[in-house]
Design a protein around this motif. Structure first.
Motif, PDB file in Angstrom:
ATOM      1  N   VAL A 179       0.815  -1.225   0.000  1.00 52.35           N
ATOM      2  CA  VAL A 179       0.000   0.000   0.000  1.00 52.35           C
ATOM      3  C   VAL A 179       0.846   1.272   0.000  1.00 52.35           C
ATOM      4  O   VAL A 179       0.303   2.362  -0.140  1.00 52.35           O
ATOM      5  CB  VAL A 179      -0.987   0.030   1.190  1.00 52.35           C
ATOM      6  N   LEU A 180       2.165   1.156   0.152  1.00 50.03           N
ATOM      7  CA  LEU A 180       3.026   2.339   0.152  1.00 50.03           C
ATOM      8  C   LEU A 180       3.259   2.861  -1.261  1.00 50.03           C
ATOM      9  O   LEU A 180       3.330   2.094  -2.210  1.00 50.03           O
ATOM     10  CB  LEU A 180       4.384   2.013   0.774  1.00 50.03           C
ATOM     11  N   GLN A 181       3.394   4.172  -1.354  1.00 48.57           N
ATOM     12  CA  GLN A 181       3.764   4.822  -2.604  1.00 48.57           C
ATOM     13  C   GLN A 181       4.866   5.828  -2.307  1.00 48.57           C
ATOM     14  O   GLN A 181       4.979   6.335  -1.198  1.00 48.57           O
ATOM     15  CB  GLN A 181       2.572   5.551  -3.221  1.00 48.57           C
ATOM     16  N   CYS A 182       5.661   6.125  -3.320  1.00 41.21           N
ATOM     17  CA  CYS A 182       6.729   7.111  -3.171  1.00 41.21           C
ATOM     18  C   CYS A 182       6.113   8.475  -2.843  1.00 41.21           C
ATOM     19  O   CYS A 182       5.213   8.932  -3.548  1.00 41.21           O
ATOM     20  CB  CYS A 182       7.538   7.184  -4.458  1.00 41.21           C
ATOM     21  N   PRO A 183       6.599   9.144  -1.787  1.00 43.09           N
ATOM     22  CA  PRO A 183       6.057  10.466  -1.464  1.00 43.09           C
ATOM     23  C   PRO A 183       6.438  11.536  -2.487  1.00 43.09           C
ATOM     24  O   PRO A 183       5.789  12.568  -2.564  1.00 43.09           O
ATOM     25  CB  PRO A 183       6.652  10.777  -0.092  1.00 43.09           C
ATOM     26  N   ALA A 184       7.476  11.293  -3.290  1.00 46.26           N
ATOM     27  CA  ALA A 184       7.908  12.286  -4.275  1.00 46.26           C
ATOM     28  C   ALA A 184       7.125  12.193  -5.585  1.00 46.26           C
ATOM     29  O   ALA A 184       6.662  13.193  -6.110  1.00 46.26           O
ATOM     30  CB  ALA A 184       9.401  12.131  -4.560  1.00 46.26           C
ATOM     31  N   ASP A 194       4.773   3.215  -7.421  1.00 46.78           N
ATOM     32  CA  ASP A 194       4.880   2.018  -6.603  1.00 46.78           C
ATOM     33  C   ASP A 194       6.327   1.809  -6.181  1.00 46.78           C
ATOM     34  O   ASP A 194       7.261   2.150  -6.905  1.00 46.78           O
ATOM     35  CB  ASP A 194       4.397   0.787  -7.382  1.00 46.78           C
ATOM     36  N   LEU A 195       6.504   1.223  -5.000  1.00 50.52           N
ATOM     37  CA  LEU A 195       7.825   0.959  -4.467  1.00 50.52           C
ATOM     38  C   LEU A 195       8.133  -0.531  -4.526  1.00 50.52           C
ATOM     39  O   LEU A 195       7.271  -1.355  -4.197  1.00 50.52           O
ATOM     40  CB  LEU A 195       7.925   1.448  -3.018  1.00 50.52           C
ATOM     41  N   ALA A 196       9.335  -0.875  -4.922  1.00 51.61           N
ATOM     42  CA  ALA A 196       9.798  -2.258  -4.950  1.00 51.61           C
ATOM     43  C   ALA A 196      10.812  -2.434  -3.829  1.00 51.61           C
ATOM     44  O   ALA A 196      11.664  -1.570  -3.610  1.00 51.61           O
ATOM     45  CB  ALA A 196      10.428  -2.581  -6.295  1.00 51.61           C
ATOM     46  N   PHE A 197      10.741  -3.562  -3.125  1.00 52.75           N
ATOM     47  CA  PHE A 197      11.629  -3.830  -1.999  1.00 52.75           C
ATOM     48  C   PHE A 197      12.728  -4.787  -2.420  1.00 52.75           C
ATOM     49  O   PHE A 197      12.461  -5.864  -2.944  1.00 52.75           O
ATOM     50  CB  PHE A 197      10.842  -4.420  -0.831  1.00 52.75           C
ATOM     51  N   ALA A 198      13.990  -4.394  -2.199  1.00 54.06           N
ATOM     52  CA  ALA A 198      15.145  -5.252  -2.435  1.00 54.06           C
ATOM     53  C   ALA A 198      15.784  -5.536  -1.076  1.00 54.06           C
ATOM     54  O   ALA A 198      16.407  -4.653  -0.482  1.00 54.06           O
ATOM     55  CB  ALA A 198      16.145  -4.576  -3.368  1.00 54.06           C
ATOM     56  N   PRO A 199      15.596  -6.745  -0.535  1.00 52.24           N
ATOM     57  CA  PRO A 199      16.126  -7.050   0.800  1.00 52.24           C
ATOM     58  C   PRO A 199      17.642  -7.180   0.809  1.00 52.24           C
ATOM     59  O   PRO A 199      18.259  -7.496  -0.211  1.00 52.24           O
ATOM     60  CB  PRO A 199      15.470  -8.385   1.136  1.00 52.24           C
ATOM     61  N   THR A 200      18.234  -6.898   1.968  1.00 53.96           N
ATOM     62  CA  THR A 200      19.650  -7.136   2.192  1.00 53.96           C
ATOM     63  C   THR A 200      19.778  -8.028   3.418  1.00 53.96           C
ATOM     64  O   THR A 200      18.935  -7.982   4.312  1.00 53.96           O
ATOM     65  CB  THR A 200      20.442  -5.836   2.418  1.00 53.96           C
ATOM     66  N   ALA A 201      20.829  -8.828   3.446  1.00 51.57           N
ATOM     67  CA  ALA A 201      21.043  -9.731   4.576  1.00 51.57           C
ATOM     68  C   ALA A 201      21.460  -8.940   5.803  1.00 51.57           C
ATOM     69  O   ALA A 201      22.222  -7.987   5.709  1.00 51.57           O
ATOM     70  CB  ALA A 201      22.116 -10.746   4.222  1.00 51.57           C
ATOM     71  N   SER A 202      20.925  -9.346   6.950  1.00 48.81           N
ATOM     72  CA  SER A 202      21.308  -8.718   8.208  1.00 48.81           C
ATOM     73  C   SER A 202      21.234  -9.750   9.305  1.00 48.81           C
ATOM     74  O   SER A 202      20.270 -10.508   9.388  1.00 48.81           O
ATOM     75  CB  SER A 202      20.382  -7.550   8.533  1.00 48.81           C
ATOM     76  N   GLY A 203      22.235  -9.777  10.135  1.00 46.98           N
ATOM     77  CA  GLY A 203      22.251 -10.704  11.249  1.00 46.98           C
ATOM     78  C   GLY A 203      21.619 -10.126  12.501  1.00 46.98           C
ATOM     79  O   GLY A 203      21.610 -10.753  13.539  1.00 46.98           O
ATOM     80  N   ILE A 204      21.062  -8.928  12.406  1.00 46.39           N
ATOM     81  CA  ILE A 204      20.497  -8.251  13.567  1.00 46.39           C
ATOM     82  C   ILE A 204      19.003  -8.516  13.645  1.00 46.39           C
ATOM     83  O   ILE A 204      18.258  -8.163  12.740  1.00 46.39           O
ATOM     84  CB  ILE A 204      20.742  -6.723  13.487  1.00 46.39           C
ATOM     85  N   GLY A 205      18.546  -9.125  14.721  1.00 47.84           N
ATOM     86  CA  GLY A 205      17.109  -9.323  14.928  1.00 47.84           C
ATOM     87  C   GLY A 205      16.449 -10.100  13.812  1.00 47.84           C
ATOM     88  O   GLY A 205      17.085 -10.740  12.997  1.00 47.84           O
ATOM     89  N   CYS A 214      12.063   7.307  -9.264  1.00 48.88           N
ATOM     90  CA  CYS A 214      12.801   8.534  -8.945  1.00 48.88           C
ATOM     91  C   CYS A 214      13.641   8.474  -7.672  1.00 48.88           C
ATOM     92  O   CYS A 214      14.489   9.325  -7.476  1.00 48.88           O
ATOM     93  CB  CYS A 214      11.832   9.712  -8.848  1.00 48.88           C
ATOM     94  N   SER A 215      13.396   7.511  -6.795  1.00 50.18           N
ATOM     95  CA  SER A 215      14.014   7.578  -5.469  1.00 50.18           C
ATOM     96  C   SER A 215      14.362   6.207  -4.923  1.00 50.18           C
ATOM     97  O   SER A 215      13.870   5.184  -5.393  1.00 50.18           O
ATOM     98  CB  SER A 215      13.065   8.264  -4.477  1.00 50.18           C
ATOM     99  N   ARG A 216      15.188   6.240  -3.853  1.00 46.93           N
ATOM    100  CA  ARG A 216      15.523   5.039  -3.084  1.00 46.93           C
ATOM    101  C   ARG A 216      15.416   5.400  -1.607  1.00 46.93           C
ATOM    102  O   ARG A 216      15.864   6.477  -1.195  1.00 46.93           O
ATOM    103  CB  ARG A 216      16.936   4.574  -3.403  1.00 46.93           C
ATOM    104  N   TYR A 217      14.816   4.504  -0.825  1.00 50.31           N
ATOM    105  CA  TYR A 217      14.618   4.737   0.597  1.00 50.31           C
ATOM    106  C   TYR A 217      15.054   3.503   1.382  1.00 50.31           C
ATOM    107  O   TYR A 217      14.752   2.380   0.978  1.00 50.31           O
ATOM    108  CB  TYR A 217      13.134   5.004   0.902  1.00 50.31           C
ATOM    109  N   PRO A 218      15.716   3.676   2.541  1.00 53.81           N
ATOM    110  CA  PRO A 218      16.121   2.521   3.331  1.00 53.81           C
ATOM    111  C   PRO A 218      14.961   1.940   4.143  1.00 53.81           C
ATOM    112  O   PRO A 218      14.017   2.650   4.516  1.00 53.81           O
ATOM    113  CB  PRO A 218      17.187   3.089   4.260  1.00 53.81           C
ATOM    114  N   VAL A 219      15.033   0.641   4.405  1.00 52.97           N
ATOM    115  CA  VAL A 219      14.142  -0.035   5.348  1.00 52.97           C
ATOM    116  C   VAL A 219      15.046  -0.583   6.446  1.00 52.97           C
ATOM    117  O   VAL A 219      15.969  -1.352   6.177  1.00 52.97           O
ATOM    118  CB  VAL A 219      13.353  -1.178   4.684  1.00 52.97           C
ATOM    119  N   ILE A 220      14.804  -0.157   7.673  1.00 62.24           N
ATOM    120  CA  ILE A 220      15.648  -0.517   8.802  1.00 62.24           C
ATOM    121  C   ILE A 220      14.783  -1.210   9.850  1.00 62.24           C
ATOM    122  O   ILE A 220      13.925  -0.579  10.461  1.00 62.24           O
ATOM    123  CB  ILE A 220      16.331   0.722   9.409  1.00 62.24           C
TER     124      ILE A 220
END
Length: 72
Positions: free
Chosen positions: A10-15, A19-30, A41-47
């Protein structure tokens, strides 16, 4: 679909409103999701399951007084 995937659907780019596409990265945290949301037009982090949909530096935020204690 997981609740995280439903949320991203349901998220959309605020700019640009695209539509936003999610590219996951590996993380050993939690057990949360980490990666990059991107559109035409943009890239946003997911933390740790939290998308940061801002175009400016976030800085360090104080949770005690809801103010920035360090910008940038």
């Amino acid at each position: 679909m997981t609740s995280f995937e439903n949320f991203l659907a349901v998220l959309q780019c605020p700019a640009c409103g695209g539509d936003l596409a999610f590219a996951p990265t590996a993380s050993g945290i939690g057990g949360g999701h980490y990666g990059i949301l991107s559109c035409a037009c943009s890239r946003y982090p997911v933390i740790d399951d939290v998308p940061v949909l801002m175009k400016r530096p976030v800085g360090i935020i104080s949770h005690w007084n809801d103010g920035a204690i360090h910008s940038g």
